[in-house]
Design a protein around this motif. Structure first.
Motif, PDB file in Angstrom:
ATOM      1  N   GLU A   1       0.862  -1.271  -0.078  1.00 57.89           N
ATOM      2  CA  GLU A   1      -0.085   0.011  -0.071  1.00 57.89           C
ATOM      3  C   GLU A   1       0.761   1.248   0.066  1.00 57.89           C
ATOM      4  O   GLU A   1       0.376   2.310  -0.603  1.00 57.89           O
ATOM      5  N   GLU A   2       2.060   1.113   0.640  1.00 59.89           N
ATOM      6  CA  GLU A   2       2.690   2.380   1.024  1.00 59.89           C
ATOM      7  C   GLU A   2       3.581   2.662  -0.369  1.00 59.89           C
ATOM      8  O   GLU A   2       3.689   4.031  -0.711  1.00 59.89           O
ATOM      9  N   ALA A   3       3.864   1.616  -1.224  1.00 65.44           N
ATOM     10  CA  ALA A   3       4.748   2.181  -2.260  1.00 65.44           C
ATOM     11  C   ALA A   3       4.302   1.207  -3.492  1.00 65.44           C
ATOM     12  O   ALA A   3       5.284   1.078  -4.427  1.00 65.44           O
ATOM     13  N   GLY A   4       3.282   1.009  -3.712  1.00 63.93           N
ATOM     14  CA  GLY A   4       2.977  -0.070  -4.819  1.00 63.93           C
ATOM     15  C   GLY A   4       1.806   0.857  -5.706  1.00 63.93           C
ATOM     16  O   GLY A   4       1.976   2.261  -5.840  1.00 63.93           O
ATOM     17  N   VAL A   5       0.923   0.213  -6.389  1.00 62.14           N
ATOM     18  CA  VAL A   5      -0.021   0.735  -7.535  1.00 62.14           C
ATOM     19  C   VAL A   5      -0.873   2.033  -6.977  1.00 62.14           C
ATOM     20  O   VAL A   5      -1.138   2.656  -7.881  1.00 62.14           O
TER      21      VAL A   5
END
Length: 170
Positions: A130-134
């Motif tokens: 969630e922090e650094a994805g899509v």
């Protein structure tokens, strides 16, 4: 040499010249040899060797003039997912998939915008969560799918991100 050399060539150069040249940055971009290797050398061996020889100040946690760690440069330009994986794992929290550059871009944003490898984009999306994805927004509020749709010529990358971007990307 860092960008296009073979492992043997790079090792011979360092063997002959020591590690000091690994700490010499480009006047124009501030890129160190580790950044140049991350950009265009598809050999994990070369990237690993330069990271190990460069140490803390010229390895995976070194920033270039754009505050890019090697993971940012690899995400943007290198289509070998193994190079990206190595840098992500070695970079940890500081210089891995959750590292932001000076504009607030994560590696997933640079990959979505410029890298034609769906494998690289998929790896970063999966590792970023969630922090650094899509669904992560960059410093301008853009999602990876928005960057890919405007800038990336790879239909596979755009399709992958569109399928995984969720409702927030709509």
């Amino acid at each position: 040499l860092a960008q296009h050399g073979t492992p043997r060539q790079v090792q011979a150069f360092v063997g002959a010249n020591g590690t000091e040249p690994l700490r010499v940055a480009s006047i124009m971009t501030g890129a160190l040899p580790i950044h140049r290797a991350a950009r265009g050398n598809n050999s994990v061996e070369v990237v690993r060797y330069l990271a190990e020889q460069g140490g803390e100040d010229a390895g995976v946690t070194a920033k270039d003039g754009n505050a890019h760690f090697p993971i940012h440069v690899a995400a943007q330009c290198n289509e070998n997912v193994e190079v990206v994986r190595y840098l992500a794992e070695r970079g940890g929290e500081e210089a891995g998939v959750t590292a932001k550059d000076r504009t607030g871009a994560l590696p997933i944003h640079l990959a979505a915008q410029y890298n034609g490898s769906v494998e690289v984009v998929r790896y970063l999306a999966e590792q970023g969560g969630e922090e650094a994805g899509v669904t992560a927004k960059d410093g301008n509020g853009s999602l990876p799918i928005q960057l890919a749709a405007v800038h990336n010529s790879s239909v596979e990358v755009v399709r992958y991100l569109a399928e995984r971007g969720g409702e927030e990307a709509s």
